[in-house]
Design an enzyme around this catalytic site. Structure first.
Site, PDB file in Angstrom:
ATOM      1  N   LYS A  44       6.325   6.545   5.590  1.00 44.93           N
ATOM      2  CA  LYS A  44       7.367   7.437   5.087  1.00 44.93           C
ATOM      3  C   LYS A  44       6.797   8.723   4.493  1.00 44.93           C
ATOM      4  O   LYS A  44       7.261   9.824   4.798  1.00 44.93           O
ATOM      5  CB  LYS A  44       8.192   6.686   4.032  1.00 44.93           C
ATOM      6  CG  LYS A  44       9.064   7.550   3.157  1.00 44.93           C
ATOM      7  CD  LYS A  44       9.789   6.709   2.135  1.00 44.93           C
ATOM      8  CE  LYS A  44       8.877   6.145   1.086  1.00 44.93           C
ATOM      9  NZ  LYS A  44       8.508   7.138   0.059  1.00 44.93           N
ATOM     10  N   THR A  45       5.798   8.587   3.621  1.00 41.64           N
ATOM     11  CA  THR A  45       5.235   9.761   2.955  1.00 41.64           C
ATOM     12  C   THR A  45       4.606  10.720   3.956  1.00 41.64           C
ATOM     13  O   THR A  45       4.739  11.944   3.844  1.00 41.64           O
ATOM     14  CB  THR A  45       4.186   9.328   1.905  1.00 41.64           C
ATOM     15  OG1 THR A  45       4.793   8.415   0.992  1.00 41.64           O
ATOM     16  CG2 THR A  45       3.654  10.521   1.137  1.00 41.64           C
ATOM     17  N   ASP A  77      13.183  12.312  -1.458  1.00 47.38           N
ATOM     18  CA  ASP A  77      12.469  11.050  -1.240  1.00 47.38           C
ATOM     19  C   ASP A  77      13.129   9.953  -2.075  1.00 47.38           C
ATOM     20  O   ASP A  77      13.763  10.231  -3.098  1.00 47.38           O
ATOM     21  CB  ASP A  77      11.006  11.235  -1.646  1.00 47.38           C
ATOM     22  CG  ASP A  77      10.121  10.083  -1.176  1.00 47.38           C
ATOM     23  OD1 ASP A  77      10.580   9.286  -0.332  1.00 47.38           O
ATOM     24  OD2 ASP A  77       8.976  10.003  -1.647  1.00 47.38           O
ATOM     25  N   GLU A  78      12.957   8.705  -1.652  1.00 48.60           N
ATOM     26  CA  GLU A  78      13.494   7.536  -2.377  1.00 48.60           C
ATOM     27  C   GLU A  78      14.976   7.734  -2.710  1.00 48.60           C
ATOM     28  O   GLU A  78      15.418   7.506  -3.837  1.00 48.60           O
ATOM     29  CB  GLU A  78      12.693   7.291  -3.670  1.00 48.60           C
ATOM     30  CG  GLU A  78      11.199   7.112  -3.482  1.00 48.60           C
ATOM     31  CD  GLU A  78      10.819   5.780  -2.855  1.00 48.60           C
ATOM     32  OE1 GLU A  78      11.730   5.023  -2.451  1.00 48.60           O
ATOM     33  OE2 GLU A  78       9.611   5.500  -2.746  1.00 48.60           O
ATOM     34  N   GLN A  85      14.744  -1.528  -0.486  1.00 51.84           N
ATOM     35  CA  GLN A  85      13.856  -1.364  -1.640  1.00 51.84           C
ATOM     36  C   GLN A  85      14.576  -0.678  -2.808  1.00 51.84           C
ATOM     37  O   GLN A  85      13.948  -0.058  -3.650  1.00 51.84           O
ATOM     38  CB  GLN A  85      12.614  -0.564  -1.243  1.00 51.84           C
ATOM     39  CG  GLN A  85      11.763  -1.279  -0.201  1.00 51.84           C
ATOM     40  CD  GLN A  85      10.467  -0.543   0.095  1.00 51.84           C
ATOM     41  OE1 GLN A  85       9.615  -0.385  -0.767  1.00 51.84           O
ATOM     42  NE2 GLN A  85      10.316  -0.092   1.329  1.00 51.84           N
ATOM     43  N   ARG A  92       4.155  -5.777  -0.380  1.00 55.98           N
ATOM     44  CA  ARG A  92       2.975  -5.094  -0.930  1.00 55.98           C
ATOM     45  C   ARG A  92       1.697  -5.625  -0.292  1.00 55.98           C
ATOM     46  O   ARG A  92       0.648  -5.000  -0.378  1.00 55.98           O
ATOM     47  CB  ARG A  92       2.855  -5.296  -2.455  1.00 55.98           C
ATOM     48  CG  ARG A  92       3.992  -4.773  -3.333  1.00 55.98           C
ATOM     49  CD  ARG A  92       4.397  -3.368  -3.040  1.00 55.98           C
ATOM     50  NE  ARG A  92       5.477  -3.345  -2.061  1.00 55.98           N
ATOM     51  CZ  ARG A  92       5.824  -2.294  -1.334  1.00 55.98           C
ATOM     52  NH1 ARG A  92       5.154  -1.166  -1.443  1.00 55.98           N
ATOM     53  NH2 ARG A  92       6.819  -2.348  -0.462  1.00 55.98           N
TER      54      ARG A  92
END
Length: 774
Positions: free
Chosen positions: A33-34, A225-226, A256, A614
């Site tokens: 994503k980043t 973002d997010e 998330q 994770r």
């Protein structure tokens, strides 16, 4: 040129090169994503969009800094500096600085932190002569914060009869007036609090159309973002700014969304396609982080949620190991298993501690883990918090306990002499310290002779000091006859520490109370071990053990690789080769406070999804059958999330226990006073797992067994010789093991037992409560 595009997969590339119009990038865990967000900004700039016309909003300064550095690598440092990139609050504070005069604020307005706000609200409550127990400052601030994030201004509050009715029923009818006074005082002082940075930006854009037009024209391309973590106030600002050109790109993952307790609204991302009917949707579904087993297991759990966007995360990575599930007897045993597993994995695979992460639902769970890691000499670091024994509430209790052992410990005495508050101020403590230095005595000695030394204290202060000293003297007498756990319980009760912590009623206060509970659990665990091994159970012994723990923490070098310990909320965005998710029990994870509605339970499930994803290579899920709560051992039930994972992705280190038929409607312990007479019992049936071990000769059953008619009736105590070398015994905390040696006689008789989970233990038979099973 544009060589960075060659590093992207097709889905990522399409999202990067899409320039105009509304778009949503649904990015699964570990899907890059980043990288996509970063390269899209760089691509816009290389396509002729001026950096000054791009607004990129993130949720952490760290994320903004990392993204800007990556962009600079593509377009150059000079151009990257021109981007409007940062957190919501930092970007909007920058705008407010330029436009503050329109709202009546000076351009150099102060930004209040939480402590500033709490102090101001406390002053207002005091001035209004309101009951502080009824109007707790932190609770009132939390309510005001929720109002602001929902765009409920003072006027909107007084126009909403439901809100006023709710506060009336909560016996806090003055909340609205406190809110008004708080806002007025902030304005008078030229100050905004953290929530005002959003609320006042909304006010600015709503009241001044020319300002809105100015920033709409400036921010022609907006990226968020997010997006699943945005609250209502943030959502409205973004919609307003993007309303003119419609070039808005949001990135997020509904799976998330775990911050509803901070006001995040998952509906913002779920409804984005309704807000922008001509939206282009891009799905990043390939996970580059984790193995197939981890990805598929996480998918099988999150599929249970009803509120979600359609996507199917997949990976081309290797299948990898199955997810390990470990059942332990107790939480202490859980900690020892995790530490042993990390040590073995480091040794067998030549790994350093920073390859490992331990995740838990609440901070209080770190105590057992820390103790176990310390005893294995494994370096660790607590993230988003401090080491268990360094937390304020824990140090306060330990200081009380230290004074009972060593009254000359001045640092401990200074810490507790006015905690909980008993009206002994800093001036009084200064006078005591000066007198102690003058007479070369401890402060405690000065307290003993307070009537004979002229400290220029009034009678009221002297009485408070004498009451404090008398309490300590009484506790010292009790400490001589009680073990560490018993005296710790007395200290917590007599000092009313729990009552003081509970005053705030905030999530932080609840966490502190849980930490105190966990300290008592740890002391109980310590005492139980010492009793069974026939060792010292005194307070001195416990404090020495704790001192070694804190010394170990302080000696750690920050440059060393360490095992990471953190709550799951703090782990978002991180990744590790090995991840241990501990405490997978009902009422702990999912939390007992998050199972009242489907939406709460679904957020807990998303939290578990975050925890599992994770892990890059290996994941361990652990749970305990019993946990200490306020010194009492309670039964724990495996988390429903374990059952929701498809069995094909799991490896049970300990055999899976089928759900037993238990009457949940009545506590069987109420029948403990039933008549004790002759009982006719069925022969003891071995568990299947034990029968299998006996067949494989992994458990050896003694062959020289006597017939029942020849056997002597066992006595009440187990140290009379009824346990022999070679017996298989069961312990309520360590499980089953083989007796390999006996030593001593009578009450001092000990058995050395080799347990399958904790290795060899020497236990005093008088207290060990062992059960012979073979």
């Amino acid at each position: 040129m544009n060589t960075y595009l060659n590093t992207l997969n097709e889905a990522q590339k399409q999202a990067v090169i899409q320039k105009d119009g509304p778009m949503i990038i649904i990015a699964g865990a570990g899907s890059g994503k980043t990288r996509v967000l970063t390269y899209r900004i760089a691509h816009l700039m290389q396509s002729g969009v001026d950096a000054f016309n791009i607004l990129s909003l993130t949720f952490t300064n760290k994320a903004a800094k990392e993204m800007k550095a990556r962009i600079a690598g593509v377009v150059g440092q000079s151009e990257a500096k021109n981007l409007w990139m940062g957190t919501f609050h930092s970007v909007f504070a920058r705008i407010l600085r330029s436009e503050a005069d329109k709202l009546g604020f000076p351009t150099n307005f102060t930004i209040y932190d939480t402590q500033d706000s709490v102090r101001l609200i406390s002053a207002i409550i005091k001035e209004k002569n309101l009951n502080k127990e009824q109007y707790k400052p932190k609770q009132i601030l939390g309510r005001i914060s929720s109002f602001k994030n929902s765009l409920i201004t003072v006027r909107a509050y007084f126009n909403n009869s439901d809100l006023q009715e709710a506060d009336l029923h909560a016996s806090r009818p003055e909340v609205g007036n406190i809110y008004k006074e708080y806002v007025d005082r902030c304005f008078k002082s030229g100050a905004m609090d953290f929530d005002d940075l959003l609320l006042r930006t909304n006010e600015l854009l709503a009241r001044f159309p020319d300002v809105l037009a100015k920033y709409q024209d400036r921010f022609r391309y907006i990226m968020v973002d997010e997006y699943q973590d945005t609250n209502h106030s943030q959502y409205i600002i973004v919609r307003a700014l993007a309303d003119k050109f419609g070039n808005i790109c949001v990135v997020g993952d509904d799976s998330q969304s775990i911050y509803s307790f901070r006001g995040a609204n998952i509906q913002n991302i779920l409804n984005f396609q309704k807000d922008y009917p001509d939206v282009k949707t891009f799905k990043l579904e390939q996970n580059y982080r984790s193995t197939k087993n981890i990805v598929n297991a996480a998918n099988s759990v999150i599929a249970r949620n009803k509120t979600k966007l359609d996507k199917e995360v997949w990976t081309s990575n290797d299948a990898g190991d199955s997810i390990n599930v470990m059942r332990t007897i107790s939480d202490g045993e859980e900690g020892r298993f995790v530490a042993q597993s990390i040590w073995e994995n480091m040794m067998n695979n030549q790994l350093t501690p920073d390859s490992f992460c331990i995740l838990y639902r609440t901070n209080s769970q770190s105590r057992a883990i820390e103790d176990a890691l310390r005893k294995k000499n494994i370096d660790y670091k607590i993230y988003g918090g401090i080491s268990f024994y360094q937390r304020k509430e824990i140090k306060d209790i330990l200081s009380y306990l230290r004074i009972l052992i060593n009254p000359s410990d001045e640092e401990a005495l200074k810490r507790i002499i006015n905690y909980p508050a008993r009206g002994i101020g800093a001036t009084t403590i200064d006078k005591l310290t000066i007198a102690a230095n003058h007479y070369k005595k401890s402060i405690f000695d000065i307290l003993k002779y307070i009537d004979k030394i002229d400290l220029k204290l009034n009678s009221g202060t002297k009485n408070k000091l004498q009451n404090f000293m008398n309490m300590i003297l009484r506790l010292q007498i009790e400490a001589k006859t009680k073990n560490a756990f018993e005296i710790a319980e007395v200290v917590v009760k007599q000092t009313q520490l729990i009552k003081d912590l509970e005053k705030d009623g905030t999530p932080e206060a609840v966490s502190k109370v849980e930490n105190v509970q966990e300290l008592l659990n740890g002391i109980k665990d310590f005492i139980t071990d010492k009793i069974e091994q026939g060792e010292d159970t005194s307070l001195t012994s416990f404090l020495e053990d704790v001192a070694l723990a804190t010394d170990f923490d302080s000696e750690k070098n920050d440059d060393k690789p360490t095992v990471s310990l953190m709550t799951i909320h703090q782990s978002k965005g991180l990744e590790y080769l090995y991840v241990y998710v501990v405490g997978l029990e009902e009422n702990l994870f999912p939390s007992a406070m998050s199972m009242n509605t489907r939406s709460e339970l679904e957020e807990e499930r998303r939290l578990f999804y975050v925890a599992l994803t994770r892990a890059e290579k290996v994941a361990y899920l652990t749970y305990a059958q019993t946990r200490y709560r306020w010194g009492k051992l309670i039964d724990a039930e495996p988390s429903r999330f374990l059952e929701e994972i498809d069995d094909q992705y799991l490896h049970y280190i300990t055999p899976k226990v089928p759900e037993s038929s238990v009457n949940r409607f009545i506590d069987k312990s109420i029948f403990d006073d039933a008549p004790k007479g002759i009982r006719f019992q069925k022969p003891i049936q071995r568990k299947k797992a034990e029968r299998d071990l006996i067949k494989k000769k992994e458990i050896i059953v003694p062959k020289n067994l006597k017939k029942v008619s020849q056997a002597t009736t066992p006595k009440a105590n187990l140290f009379d010789g009824t346990i022999a070398v070679g017996n298989i015994v069961e312990h309520n905390r360590f499980g089953s093991g083989e007796v390999i040696a006996l030593e001593g006689n009578g009450p001092n008789k000990k058995a050395e037992i080799k347990f399958g989970t904790v290795g060899k233990k020497k236990l005093l038979l008088q207290f060990a409560k062992l059960k012979v099973i073979g």
